[in-house]
Every structure is written in C-alpha cells, then in structure tokens.
Design a protein around this motif. Structure first.
Motif, short mmCIF file in Angstrom:
data_model
loop_
_atom_site.label_atom_id
_atom_site.label_comp_id
_atom_site.label_asym_id
_atom_site.label_seq_id
_atom_site.Cartn_x
_atom_site.Cartn_y
_atom_site.Cartn_z
N ASP A 25 0.83 -1.20 0.00
CA ASP A 25 0.00 0.00 0.00
C ASP A 25 0.87 1.25 0.00
OD1 ASP A 25 -2.74 1.08 0.08
OD2 ASP A 25 -2.09 1.92 2.00
N VAL A 26 1.95 1.23 0.77
CA VAL A 26 2.90 2.34 0.77
C VAL A 26 3.62 2.41 -0.58
CG1 VAL A 26 4.97 3.31 1.86
CG2 VAL A 26 3.21 2.20 3.27
N GLN A 27 4.00 1.27 -1.12
CA GLN A 27 4.66 1.23 -2.43
C GLN A 27 3.80 1.97 -3.47
OE1 GLN A 27 5.36 -2.86 -3.53
NE2 GLN A 27 6.43 -3.35 -1.62
N ALA A 28 2.52 1.57 -3.55
CA ALA A 28 1.64 2.15 -4.56
C ALA A 28 1.36 3.63 -4.28
CB ALA A 28 0.32 1.38 -4.61
N ALA A 29 1.23 3.99 -3.00
CA ALA A 29 0.96 5.39 -2.66
C ALA A 29 2.10 6.29 -3.10
CB ALA A 29 0.72 5.51 -1.16
N VAL A 30 3.34 5.87 -2.86
CA VAL A 30 4.49 6.68 -3.26
C VAL A 30 4.58 6.77 -4.78
CG1 VAL A 30 7.02 6.81 -3.24
CG2 VAL A 30 5.78 6.25 -1.13
N LEU A 31 4.40 5.65 -5.45
CA LEU A 31 4.43 5.68 -6.91
C LEU A 31 3.34 6.59 -7.47
CD1 LEU A 31 5.26 1.95 -7.58
CD2 LEU A 31 6.56 3.88 -8.48
N ASN A 32 2.14 6.51 -6.91
CA ASN A 32 1.06 7.40 -7.34
C ASN A 32 1.43 8.86 -7.15
OD1 ASN A 32 -1.76 5.33 -6.16
ND2 ASN A 32 -0.36 5.04 -7.88
N ALA A 33 2.06 9.17 -6.02
CA ALA A 33 2.46 10.55 -5.75
C ALA A 33 3.50 11.05 -6.74
CB ALA A 33 3.00 10.66 -4.32
N LEU A 34 4.26 10.14 -7.32
CA LEU A 34 5.28 10.49 -8.31
C LEU A 34 4.72 10.50 -9.73
CD1 LEU A 34 8.24 8.42 -6.84
CD2 LEU A 34 7.97 10.92 -6.76
#
Length: 284
Positions: A25-34
């Motif tokens: 969930d953190v992985q996807a959240a950071v990628l989304n933010a980028l």
C-alpha cells in the motif's frame, strides 16, 4: 500551410515497489504521488513474488486495485541461480511467477540467464543456458506471457555479445530484453555505444538506473556513465512507447535486489523526468 506537429510520445512510468517499502500500500501510494499508475512487483510484505500464496496474491491485487495501480511486470528471480541446478528447478518457479502474472494481470515477467560456477568462463555454460531458456520460453509461449531477460552482471547474459546470442539462439517471441544501463556499466560496457547497436531490435522494456564506471556505484539516471540521455533519445527515435521502470538502488544493493526508500526513490523519479522532458517524452 504549417504541417501539424505530431503529439509527443508517452512512456508509462513504473517502478520496483519493494525499493520503497515492504508494504504494497505504501509502495503504490508513493508511486502514485510520483505520477505513476503502474508498479513492478518483486516483493510484497517482505516476501518474494514467486513465494506469495494465492491468498496473498489476491490481497495484493486488492491493494493495487484500490490504488488504481496496474502491474507493469513481475520482477521474478528466475534464472538468478547456478546453471548446475536441474532444468525443472526454474521451470517450476516460473510456473509460480506466471501464476502471479495472471493473478495481477501482468504481461511481462523478468528473468535472468544463470550463474556459472565460481571461476568458470560464462561461455562454457552456453549450451546449458540455452536448454534452460528454451524450456522457460516454451512455458511462456503456452501461458501467453513475455519473458524479459535482464542484463545482470556475472550471469551468462551480462555482456552484449552473449545477450544477443541468447535471444537469437532461443528465437522465441516470448523472450525479449529488459534494458538496464547501470548493469552494463558495472560489466565494463558502454551501454549506448557498445550494446545498443547490437541489441536495440530486441528491447521491449526499460529499467532505469545509472552507474559510475570507476566504482560501480549506482546513481540517478543521467548522473553516471550509463549514457542514459543517448539511450532514451534513441528509444524515442524508434517510437518506443512502453514502460520506464525505476529501479534506483540508491540506498542498498544486494544479490536479489536493492532498496532506496521513498525520498531517494523520488530523487530517482525526478532525474528520469529531467531526461524525458529534455527529449520531449511524456511520462504517465
């Protein structure tokens, strides 16, 4: 009359989520933010992708669906083992990688081309490697996935000559190349000058990292000796419109991968955007 200009090429941004955090969930959240809506899955919750149970794969799919994040590739460890292991060893593990690919709706599976014994000339294992890669490609053809061979140091397919031999000798539409500039640098190869002319017709997928030739240190794209600007320019000129997957390795590197953390991962993403902005390619 002015001829209308062509719309800019768009490459699909992705990245190795486990370089950000163990939690998908953190992985996807950071990628989304980028600005990324895709992820390359090597591990989740600290477990390698080929070792996730069906329940865990379903849970991972749920996490990614909630984040509207697709899977660009399964970053498997297939072929990152001694060639002395029997053919069936990696065929069985590929089956697990394919199960993950189907569960996560991914088309691509990354793999490698085996380690020689210590002190053994990689050219001496050519026949054994080809038998194994042909067996893996046969499975991939049946299952409708594409294997992406990554040019990794110390495996058979580490330098351009052997990579070309491998992909042409196997001769399967299910075996293509994942291109990694930093890995070529760490093998003493100038990626664009020496490898691109031989291999560009077989490249299907871009993994983004750079390295310093004198030390092998991995650095953000464009900061090392990986000829990243020349490479992405050439990709643009071929009309490439596939994935650009960040694999920064900026905080730690080990035999099975690396780690960057959210901050360093963001630095790597900004470095890539600097290059793609310079050549007029959009990332989405």
């Amino acid at each position: 009359m002015t001829k209308p200009s062509s719309p800019p090429l768009t490459w699909t941004l992705s990245g190795f989520g486990d370089e950000i955090d163990d939690d998908p969930d953190v992985q996807a959240a950071v990628l989304n933010a980028l600005g990324a809506r895709h992820i390359e899955v090597r591990a989740a919750w600290g477990t390698n992708i080929v070792d996730l149970t069906d329940d865990r794969l379903a849970a991972l799919k749920g996490v990614l669906d909630r984040r509207s994040t697709g899977v660009s590739a399964i970053a498997s460890p297939i072929g990152k083992v001694p060639v002395a292991l029997p053919v069936e060893h990696e065929v069985e593990r590929l089956g697990r990688a394919i199960r993950a690919a189907h569960a996560l709706e991914a088309r691509y599976i990354r793999l490698f081309s085996f380690y020689p014994a210590e002190g053994q000339d990689p050219d001496d294992i050519r026949d054994d490697v080809l038998v194994r890669m042909r067996a893996l490609a046969d499975v991939a053809e049946r299952e409708g996935v594409i294997l992406l061979h990554e040019n990794e140091k110390e495996i058979f397919g580490d330098i351009p000559r052997r990579v070309l031999d491998l992909v042409e000798a196997v001769g399967s539409p299910a075996l293509r190349l994942a291109w990694d500039n930093a890995n070529f640098v760490q093998c003493g190869v100038r990626p664009f000058t020496e490898a691109w002319p031989l291999l560009h017709e077989h490249v299907e997928y871009l993994q983004v990292k750079d390295a310093v030739a004198s030390t092998g240190e991995v650095v953000p794209a464009g900061s090392g000796d990986g000829e990243l600007l020349e490479t992405v320019t050439a990709l643009r000129d071929t009309g490439y419109d596939g994935f650009a997957s960040l694999e920064p390795h900026l905080a730690d590197t080990n035999a099975l991968g690396g780690f960057s953390g959210p901050s360093e991962f963001g630095r790597a993403a900004r470095a890539l955007r600097t290059l793609t902005d310079r050549i007029g390619v959009q990332l989405s």
